[in-house]
Design an enzyme around this catalytic site. Structure first.
Site, mmCIF file in Angstrom:
data_model
loop_
_atom_site.group_PDB
_atom_site.id
_atom_site.type_symbol
_atom_site.label_atom_id
_atom_site.label_comp_id
_atom_site.label_asym_id
_atom_site.label_seq_id
_atom_site.Cartn_x
_atom_site.Cartn_y
_atom_site.Cartn_z
ATOM 1 N N CYS A 38 0.135 8.496 -2.115
ATOM 2 C CA CYS A 38 1.506 8.822 -2.516
ATOM 3 C C CYS A 38 2.286 9.289 -1.287
ATOM 4 C CB CYS A 38 1.444 9.934 -3.572
ATOM 5 S SG CYS A 38 3.024 10.583 -4.122
ATOM 6 N N SER A 40 3.919 11.872 -0.907
ATOM 7 C CA SER A 40 3.764 13.317 -0.659
ATOM 8 C C SER A 40 2.607 13.579 0.296
ATOM 9 C CB SER A 40 3.536 14.060 -1.971
ATOM 10 O OG SER A 40 4.612 13.793 -2.816
ATOM 11 N N HIS A 43 4.100 13.025 3.504
ATOM 12 C CA HIS A 43 4.967 14.170 3.843
ATOM 13 C C HIS A 43 4.150 15.270 4.521
ATOM 14 C CE1 HIS A 43 8.842 13.104 2.340
ATOM 15 N NE2 HIS A 43 8.473 12.968 1.093
ATOM 16 N N HIS A 59 -3.851 13.516 -3.868
ATOM 17 C CA HIS A 59 -3.674 14.309 -5.095
ATOM 18 C C HIS A 59 -3.625 13.408 -6.321
ATOM 19 C CE1 HIS A 59 0.249 13.080 -3.681
ATOM 20 N NE2 HIS A 59 0.669 13.154 -4.934
ATOM 21 N N CYS A 166 -0.337 10.945 -10.717
ATOM 22 C CA CYS A 166 0.895 11.426 -10.074
ATOM 23 C C CYS A 166 2.054 10.474 -10.366
ATOM 24 C CB CYS A 166 0.744 11.624 -8.569
ATOM 25 S SG CYS A 166 2.298 12.236 -7.873
#
Ligand code: COD
Ligand code: ZN
Ligand code: ZN
Length: 366
Positions: A38, A40, A43, A59, A166
């Site tokens: 993902c 994130s 990030h 995650h 997610c």
């Protein structure tokens, strides 16, 4: 045991030999079978989310219960599970108010990179290794809080199940739980990536009649249409606000979703709304970033700008529900998988593809 670890900022993720402690009380050891990559996670690598390192990333994941700690009753060894990256405590103010997504305890532990008791289960020699959002799915095994595993039906393939942990829950949940989009509505979705495509299909499920997908990468528009977009706007070529107004008889949309996490696109998500419109920010900008919106328009146009964290979901109910929708061919998950890597080693290549914006999701099978 191998895990993909961000050892330090400025470095690529490396595949490390790590050790894992046994699950404590109210914890579960999971053998990871598939993990989604993902934005994130990226990030964190790019230091946009300030978290402690070294950290096991990932995650979004699904796997098989290997061992349960004392007091765990909702799963047993051999159960198939999806990981929930907001394992709520059930006791804090927001949990008691019924807002598990806002759990104070889970949010604090995620910031510390630990499990709910403030410690981490991964280590390498003497060094503790933190876990991204109490999960750490880029790993052969992980230990997570009991609420971090949601038992699922066994006929769903692990890669598709992982995506629900997610992308699908965050995207569909923002539409259904946060915005509560009503049939016949008009919707704009800014950012048609792994999560944005799920916002688009959530809007279609909710009965929206006009779904305008906004992105800056041409390749995303065919995917967006496949997921339910009725119109597309290329923000790299056209003025997004003018284009959305033109598509909505000059009024603006009833609902908008920002699924990137940038101040300029968050402002856009407010500015494309019609009177009484509701804008939902899913993307998370770095903590020091502010957004500017026109003050007069708030009272005079009655618009609302809000946020949605993890689809404002109840994962124990919503994850099995989304998998039922998938098995009933009402939710697209196969089409979200642009690329599969059959080892953790693929993680950096998956990040490069994600940064280039040309793919929806990559899956690591482990
Ligand atoms: N205008 C329009 N589209 C744009 C622009 C722009 N200026 N810039 C980028 N885009 C498009 C990209 O081309 C891409 O299609 C899309 O936006 C982003 O998609 P992905 O696939 O790169 O990202 P996702 O969908 O995996 O993740 C989106 C999030 C909003 C979840 C993520 O970026 C985020 O904000 N994460 C932080 C929040 C967090 O930690 N959440 C917890 C786990 S998700
Ligand atoms: Zn995510
Ligand atoms: Zn709580």
């Amino acid at each position: 045991m191998k895990a993909a670890v961000l050892m330090d900022y400025g470095q690529k993720v490396s595949i490390e030999d790590v050790q894992l402690k046994s699950p404590k009380k109210e914890e579960v050891l999971v053998k990871i079978k598939a993990a989604g990559v993902c934005h994130s996670d990226l990030h964190v690598v790019q230091a946009d989310l300030p978290l402690p390192v070294p950290m096991v990333l990932g995650h979004e994941g699904a796997g098989i219960v290997e061992e349960i700690g004392e007091g765990v009753t909702h799963v047993k060894k051999g159960d198939h599970v999806v990981l929930n990256w907001v394992p709520h405590c059930g006791k804090c103010y927001y949990c008691l108010k019924g807002r598990k997504d806002m759990c104070e305890h889970a949010q604090r532990s995620a910031e510390y990179g630990t499990l709910l008791d403030g410690t981490t289960r991964f280590y390498k020699g003497e060094q503790e290794i933190y876990q991204f959002s109490m999960t750490g799915t880029f790993s052969e095994y992980t230990v997570v809080p009991a609420n971090g595993v949601i038992p699922i039906r066994k006929d769903v393939p692990f890669p598709q199940a992982a995506l629900v942990g997610c992308g699908a829950l965050t995207g569909v949940g923002a539409v259904v739980n946060t915005a509560k989009v009503t049939p016949g509505s008009t919707v704009a979705v800014i950012g048609a990536g792994g999560v944005g495509l799920n916002v688009i299909q959530g809007a279609k499920l909710a009965g929206a009649v006009k779904i305008i997908a906004v992105d800056v990468v041409e390749e995303k528009f065919a995917m967006a249409k496949h997921f339910g977009a009725t119109h597309t706007v290329n923000g790299a070529e056209d003025d997004v606000i003018d284009a959305v107004l033109e598509l909505t008889e000059g009024r603006g949309v009833d609902y908008s979703f920002e699924v990137i996490g940038r101040p300029e696109t968050i402002a856009q998500s407010y500015n494309v709304l019609g009177k009484c419109g509701l804008g939902v920010v899913v993307g998370v900008a770095p903590p020091n970033v502010n957004v500017s919106i026109n003050a007069f328009s708030l009272p005079s146009q009655g618009k609302t700008l809000t946020g949605s964290w993890y689809g404002q979901s109840n994962p124990a109910i919503d994850i099995p529900m989304l998998l039922d929708l998938y098995m009933a061919e009402k939710l697209k998950l196969n089409e979200l998988i642009s690329k599969t890597y059959y080892s953790l080693e693929g993680v950096n290549d998956a990040f490069d593809n994600l940064a280039a914006g040309k793919i929806a999701r990559s899956i690591l099978t482990i």
